[in-house]
Design a protein around this motif. Structure first.
Motif, PDB file in Angstrom:
ATOM      1  N   PRO A 167       0.849  -1.195   0.000  1.00  0.00           N
ATOM      2  CA  PRO A 167       0.000   0.000   0.000  1.00  0.00           C
ATOM      3  C   PRO A 167       0.885   1.246   0.000  1.00  0.00           C
ATOM      4  O   PRO A 167       1.878   1.320   0.719  1.00  0.00           O
ATOM      5  CB  PRO A 167      -0.779  -0.111   1.309  1.00  0.00           C
ATOM      6  CG  PRO A 167      -0.698  -1.553   1.695  1.00  0.00           C
ATOM      7  CD  PRO A 167       0.631  -2.028   1.180  1.00  0.00           C
ATOM      8  N   TRP A 194      -4.851   0.923  -0.680  1.00  0.00           N
ATOM      9  CA  TRP A 194      -4.808   0.135  -1.924  1.00  0.00           C
ATOM     10  C   TRP A 194      -3.380   0.035  -2.428  1.00  0.00           C
ATOM     11  O   TRP A 194      -2.563   0.895  -2.197  1.00  0.00           O
ATOM     12  CB  TRP A 194      -5.756   0.667  -2.995  1.00  0.00           C
ATOM     13  CG  TRP A 194      -5.514   2.062  -3.505  1.00  0.00           C
ATOM     14  CD1 TRP A 194      -6.159   3.190  -3.098  1.00  0.00           C
ATOM     15  CD2 TRP A 194      -4.590   2.473  -4.530  1.00  0.00           C
ATOM     16  NE1 TRP A 194      -5.682   4.270  -3.797  1.00  0.00           N
ATOM     17  CE2 TRP A 194      -4.732   3.871  -4.679  1.00  0.00           C
ATOM     18  CE3 TRP A 194      -3.664   1.804  -5.324  1.00  0.00           C
ATOM     19  CZ2 TRP A 194      -3.976   4.602  -5.585  1.00  0.00           C
ATOM     20  CZ3 TRP A 194      -2.907   2.531  -6.238  1.00  0.00           C
ATOM     21  CH2 TRP A 194      -3.083   3.913  -6.357  1.00  0.00           C
ATOM     22  N   GLY A 229      -3.702  -4.152  -6.525  1.00  0.00           N
ATOM     23  CA  GLY A 229      -5.130  -4.089  -6.238  1.00  0.00           C
ATOM     24  C   GLY A 229      -5.863  -3.200  -7.222  1.00  0.00           C
ATOM     25  O   GLY A 229      -6.979  -3.512  -7.656  1.00  0.00           O
ATOM     26  N   LEU A 230      -5.251  -2.106  -7.603  1.00  0.00           N
ATOM     27  CA  LEU A 230      -5.883  -1.219  -8.578  1.00  0.00           C
ATOM     28  C   LEU A 230      -6.001  -1.916  -9.935  1.00  0.00           C
ATOM     29  O   LEU A 230      -7.035  -1.812 -10.595  1.00  0.00           O
ATOM     30  CB  LEU A 230      -5.101   0.083  -8.702  1.00  0.00           C
ATOM     31  CG  LEU A 230      -5.839   1.178  -9.470  1.00  0.00           C
ATOM     32  CD1 LEU A 230      -5.448   2.551  -8.954  1.00  0.00           C
ATOM     33  CD2 LEU A 230      -5.553   1.096 -10.942  1.00  0.00           C
ATOM     34  N   HIS A 282      -8.818  -4.324  -9.713  1.00  0.00           N
ATOM     35  CA  HIS A 282     -10.065  -3.556  -9.781  1.00  0.00           C
ATOM     36  C   HIS A 282     -10.401  -3.220 -11.239  1.00  0.00           C
ATOM     37  O   HIS A 282     -11.536  -3.389 -11.674  1.00  0.00           O
ATOM     38  CB  HIS A 282      -9.931  -2.283  -8.941  1.00  0.00           C
ATOM     39  CG  HIS A 282     -10.934  -1.234  -9.272  1.00  0.00           C
ATOM     40  ND1 HIS A 282     -12.273  -1.347  -8.955  1.00  0.00           N
ATOM     41  CD2 HIS A 282     -10.791  -0.029  -9.902  1.00  0.00           C
ATOM     42  CE1 HIS A 282     -12.915  -0.262  -9.379  1.00  0.00           C
ATOM     43  NE2 HIS A 282     -12.041   0.545  -9.958  1.00  0.00           N
ATOM     44  N   TRP A 303     -10.153  -4.702  -4.939  1.00  0.00           N
ATOM     45  CA  TRP A 303      -8.975  -3.891  -4.607  1.00  0.00           C
ATOM     46  C   TRP A 303      -7.985  -4.665  -3.737  1.00  0.00           C
ATOM     47  O   TRP A 303      -6.835  -4.253  -3.599  1.00  0.00           O
ATOM     48  CB  TRP A 303      -9.407  -2.613  -3.876  1.00  0.00           C
ATOM     49  CG  TRP A 303     -10.086  -1.621  -4.746  1.00  0.00           C
ATOM     50  CD1 TRP A 303     -11.411  -1.578  -5.090  1.00  0.00           C
ATOM     51  CD2 TRP A 303      -9.480  -0.502  -5.390  1.00  0.00           C
ATOM     52  NE1 TRP A 303     -11.648  -0.517  -5.905  1.00  0.00           N
ATOM     53  CE2 TRP A 303     -10.482   0.168  -6.100  1.00  0.00           C
ATOM     54  CE3 TRP A 303      -8.174  -0.008  -5.430  1.00  0.00           C
ATOM     55  CZ2 TRP A 303     -10.229   1.315  -6.848  1.00  0.00           C
ATOM     56  CZ3 TRP A 303      -7.927   1.127  -6.168  1.00  0.00           C
ATOM     57  CH2 TRP A 303      -8.942   1.780  -6.868  1.00  0.00           C
ATOM     58  N   GLN A 304      -8.430  -5.752  -3.135  1.00  0.00           N
ATOM     59  CA  GLN A 304      -7.563  -6.544  -2.261  1.00  0.00           C
ATOM     60  C   GLN A 304      -7.137  -7.814  -2.992  1.00  0.00           C
ATOM     61  O   GLN A 304      -7.981  -8.599  -3.409  1.00  0.00           O
ATOM     62  CB  GLN A 304      -8.291  -6.904  -0.968  1.00  0.00           C
ATOM     63  CG  GLN A 304      -8.754  -5.697  -0.174  1.00  0.00           C
ATOM     64  CD  GLN A 304      -7.616  -4.765   0.194  1.00  0.00           C
ATOM     65  OE1 GLN A 304      -6.559  -5.205   0.648  1.00  0.00           O
ATOM     66  NE2 GLN A 304      -7.814  -3.464  -0.003  1.00  0.00           N
TER      67      GLN A 304
END
Length: 170
Positions: free
Chosen positions: A40, A46, A50-51, A54, A85-86
């Motif tokens: 992160p 995030w 993760g992005l 997404h 996101w995870q």
């Protein structure tokens, strides 16, 4: 899906713009190792990985394969991931990036085979209420905007990580 296999000028222009944003997303991440992709960077928690997940699941898959085409299997599976996101520790970074590439290829197939005026096949009333997008054209414009915004987020994250910037004109 309707339309020809040879996209018209508008479709080509929109796809070119979208592809540019997708290249930005992947390009700004080049050279980052797995641990950095998972770290992160901002207080919201995030990670770059993760992005990307997404974008693969909540953007490309959702808007093109669920909303635009009404793919029943995709719609059914939307609830399988609580929070795109995870990224779980057992999920390979390369797998997430490959999934994004696959989803963009599937989205491109929808875009090139469907008229920009085509109405949407499905709308997630439970998430957004009454439709605010009505055609494939509006979905493509929405995804261009969302992808560009997230590319900017990745720019900021990358600069915080190691100072690298994507494209700076001096």
């Amino acid at each position: 899906m309707t339309g020809s296999t040879v996209p018209d000028a508008e479709t080509r222009a929109l796809l070119t713009s979208l592809e540019g944003q997708r290249r930005h997303v992947l390009g700004i991440l080049e050279g980052l190792d797995d641990s950095v992709l998972r770290r992160p960077v901002l207080p919201s928690g995030w990670s770059c990985l993760g992005l990307v997940q997404h974008l693969a699941l909540d953007v490309e898959r959702f808007w093109f394969r669920a909303v635009a085409t009404g793919d029943k299997d995709v719609i059914r599976d939307l609830d399988d991931i609580d929070d795109a996101w995870q990224v779980g520790p057992d999920v390979a970074a390369a797998g997430v990036i490959d999934r994004y590439r696959r989803e963009t290829e599937l989205a491109n197939a929808v875009i090139t085979a469907t008229s920009m005026d085509a109405p949407l096949a499905w709308w997630p009333h439970h998430l957004f209420g009454e439709p605010h997008l009505h055609s494939l054209r509006e979905v493509v414009l929405h995804v261009i905007t969302e992808t560009a915004a997230h590319a900017g987020h990745l720019d900021a994250a990358r600069e915080l990580i190691d100072g690298r910037r994507w494209l700076v004109l001096t």
